[in-house]
Write a protein that holds these residues in place. Structure first.
Motif, PDB file in Angstrom:
ATOM      1  N   LYS A  55      75.166  14.375  94.362  1.00 24.09           N
ATOM      2  CA  LYS A  55      76.090  15.490  94.501  1.00 24.09           C
ATOM      3  C   LYS A  55      76.255  15.846  95.980  1.00 24.09           C
ATOM      4  CE  LYS A  55      74.880  17.517  90.008  1.00 24.09           C
ATOM      5  NZ  LYS A  55      74.323  18.711  89.305  1.00 24.09           N
ATOM      6  N   HIS A  80      78.441   8.924  93.741  1.00 27.99           N
ATOM      7  CA  HIS A  80      78.933  10.303  93.826  1.00 27.99           C
ATOM      8  C   HIS A  80      80.179  10.486  92.962  1.00 27.99           C
ATOM      9  CE1 HIS A  80      80.166  14.181  95.317  1.00 27.99           C
ATOM     10  NE2 HIS A  80      81.277  13.689  95.834  1.00 27.99           N
ATOM     11  N   LYS A 133      84.726  18.543 101.105  1.00 28.11           N
ATOM     12  CA  LYS A 133      85.461  18.921  99.892  1.00 28.11           C
ATOM     13  C   LYS A 133      86.752  18.111  99.733  1.00 28.11           C
ATOM     14  CE  LYS A 133      83.499  23.597  99.864  1.00 28.11           C
ATOM     15  NZ  LYS A 133      82.409  23.170  98.959  1.00 28.11           N
ATOM     16  N   GLU A 165      79.171  10.609  89.422  1.00 34.08           N
ATOM     17  CA  GLU A 165      78.493  11.871  89.122  1.00 34.08           C
ATOM     18  C   GLU A 165      79.489  13.001  88.856  1.00 34.08           C
ATOM     19  OE1 GLU A 165      75.729  14.798  88.476  1.00 34.08           O
ATOM     20  OE2 GLU A 165      75.331  12.629  88.626  1.00 34.08           O
ATOM     21  N   ILE A 166      80.598  13.012  89.605  1.00 37.66           N
ATOM     22  CA  ILE A 166      81.565  14.102  89.424  1.00 37.66           C
ATOM     23  C   ILE A 166      82.622  13.745  88.374  1.00 37.66           C
ATOM     24  CG2 ILE A 166      81.204  14.976  91.752  1.00 37.66           C
ATOM     25  CD1 ILE A 166      83.825  13.668  92.608  1.00 37.66           C
ATOM     26  N   GLU A 184      84.688  11.079  88.184  1.00 40.39           N
ATOM     27  CA  GLU A 184      85.941  10.521  88.673  1.00 40.39           C
ATOM     28  C   GLU A 184      85.894   9.003  88.845  1.00 40.39           C
ATOM     29  OE1 GLU A 184      88.692  12.021  88.998  1.00 40.39           O
ATOM     30  OE2 GLU A 184      88.146  14.149  88.921  1.00 40.39           O
TER      31      GLU A 184
END
Length: 438
Positions: A74, A353, A82, A356-357, A359
């Motif tokens: 994360k 990453h 961002k 994890e999100i 996507e």
């Protein structure tokens, strides 16, 4: 403390003899890997100062390690840029393409299709992610391991391969070593094999941009070993004196061609800390963290554009492969270093990453890798139609005398004619396609 009797005596009376320190890495071939001196900070723990901060207030950031991606995959902390998922996927795609390109070109060199190549395996984020934080017309002054910048800026792969093969399609007409690209259209300054020459060039270009009242900044990339060159220190002096809008990116990949970073001063302090002595803003960044690389470059670019001055960014990373195709790293470092490098692989970390999100996934990653490999293979075959090393499909012989003067002066015309006559006598039937009779 050693007993007086054990202390060697110098030739000058009873004073102790001086001793010379010679840097030595913690592990050599056959030794177990030792990264005990690598301190890894928690992701997100480093403060993000305002871009107008005074350099003397950045001491801690020159010794710490700016990180965004944690072990949980994360993004953490104030340095998180961002970025939206599409941008992250684009970044991952460029990094995957760089890796596929490296593999194909390395194979081509081993097959005798070119004389030389340099991979950037493990360092992709330092060029791809960092360059994506710049404007497309900001001028970049790369070293010889920043192929990712050209790929991220959309430079045609076939032009890169033509240059590597020095064939008849090479826009540089065979005048540069393989991988030393140049593209004015992509604001990519000509690569030089002479170490650190690009640093004063970048500073000079940035100064000129400021003199003209332009809005474009300059960024340059240099290896940690090259920071020991005088050109680097001259660049730092001019950058700080004239407040040049420039970013000096130092790629600390732990090794020069066969000597470790200690020979460039890495045992004593960080390479980012060199900026403090010059009064230059300094950051030390996890070079295998694509988000941290982007964020640091974006911070420095904003600082330069706001006329707050130059920055030095040390990207702490690892050269997973040899220095070049002429180098065998097994002769000077432990064979397991690549696998045990504590900061991991930049491509894997960005991929994880995105997963994890929510996507990305492993299937899409496999499809991306395959697509990149197939595209590079197809473009390579197309470029090979223009020629490969040693078969004669290159630029006409006469072109070696051209492009320096707008009109070729008489003495060069005379030399060209003489050289062409001598070449015909020496090789009357060879190279029928190379334009020797021009």
């Amino acid at each position: 403390m050693a007993d007086a009797a054990d202390t060697p005596k110098s030739s000058a009376g009873n004073r102790p003899a001086l001793a010379l320190h010679v840097p030595e890495p913690r592990s050599r071939p056959g030794d177990p890997v030792n990264f005990a001196d690598v301190t890894i900070s928690d992701a997100g723990a480093q403060p993000r100062p305002d871009e107008s901060v005074k350099p003397e207030e950045m001491k801690d950031l020159a010794y710490d390690l700016v990180r965004v991606l944690g072990d949980d995959n994360k993004a953490h902390g104030p340095w998180d840029p961002k970025l939206d998922a599409d941008t992250l996927r684009t970044m991952l795609g460029h990094m995957a393409m760089v890796r596929a390109f490296d593999e194909r070109m390395f194979r081509g060199q081993r097959q005798g299709k070119t004389s030389f190549y340099m991979k950037c395996t493990g360092e992709e984020a330092t060029s791809v992610a960092a360059s994506m934080a710049l404007a497309s017309d900001d001028m970049v002054f790369p070293s010889y391991r920043q192929q990712g910048i050209l790929i991220a800026r959309g430079y045609p792969l076939i032009e890169m391969i033509n240059q590597i093969y020095s064939n008849k399609g090479d826009k540089l007409k065979g005048r540069q070593l393989p991988i030393m690209y140049s593209s004015r259209e992509h604001s990519f300054f000509s690569i030089s094999g002479n170490l650190a020459t690009q640093t004063p060039q970048a500073v000079g270009w940035a100064m000129a941009s400021a003199i003209k009242g332009d809005s474009r900044i300059a960024a340059t990339w240099v290896g940690e070993g090259s920071t020991a060159e005088g050109d680097f220190h001259s660049a730092c002096t001019f950058a700080t004196v004239y407040n040049a809008p420039v970013i000096l990116n130092v790629i600390n990949n732990q090794w020069a061609i066969s000597s470790f970073s200690g020979f460039a001063g890495g045992e004593r302090t960080t390479f980012a800390a060199r900026g403090l002595g010059y009064g230059i803003a300094a950051l030390r960044v996890d070079g295998n963290d694509a988000l941290a690389c982007f964020a640091a470059q974006q911070w420095a670019a904003n600082r330069a554009r706001a006329n707050h001055g130059p920055s030095i960014i040390e990207y702490f990373t690892y050269r997973a492969e040899g220095h070049s195709t002429s180098d065998d790293p097994s002769g000077y470092r432990s064979a397991q270093e690549r696998e045990e490098w504590p900061l991991g692989d930049p491509v894997m970390r960005l991929k994880n990453h995105l997963i994890e999100i929510g996507e990305w996934d492993e299937d899409r990653q496999a499809a991306m890798d395959q697509k990149c490999a197939e595209e590079v293979k197809a473009v390579t075959k197309e470029a090979e139609k223009n020629g490969i090393l040693g078969h004669g499909l290159h630029h006409p012989f006469h072109t070696m005398f051209e492009d320096v003067f707008e009109e070729l002066p008489w003495h060069l015309e005379e030399q060209a004619a003489q050289a062409t006559r001598e070449r015909k006598i020496k090789w009357p039937d060879s190279h029928p396609k190379d334009g020797a009779g021009k």
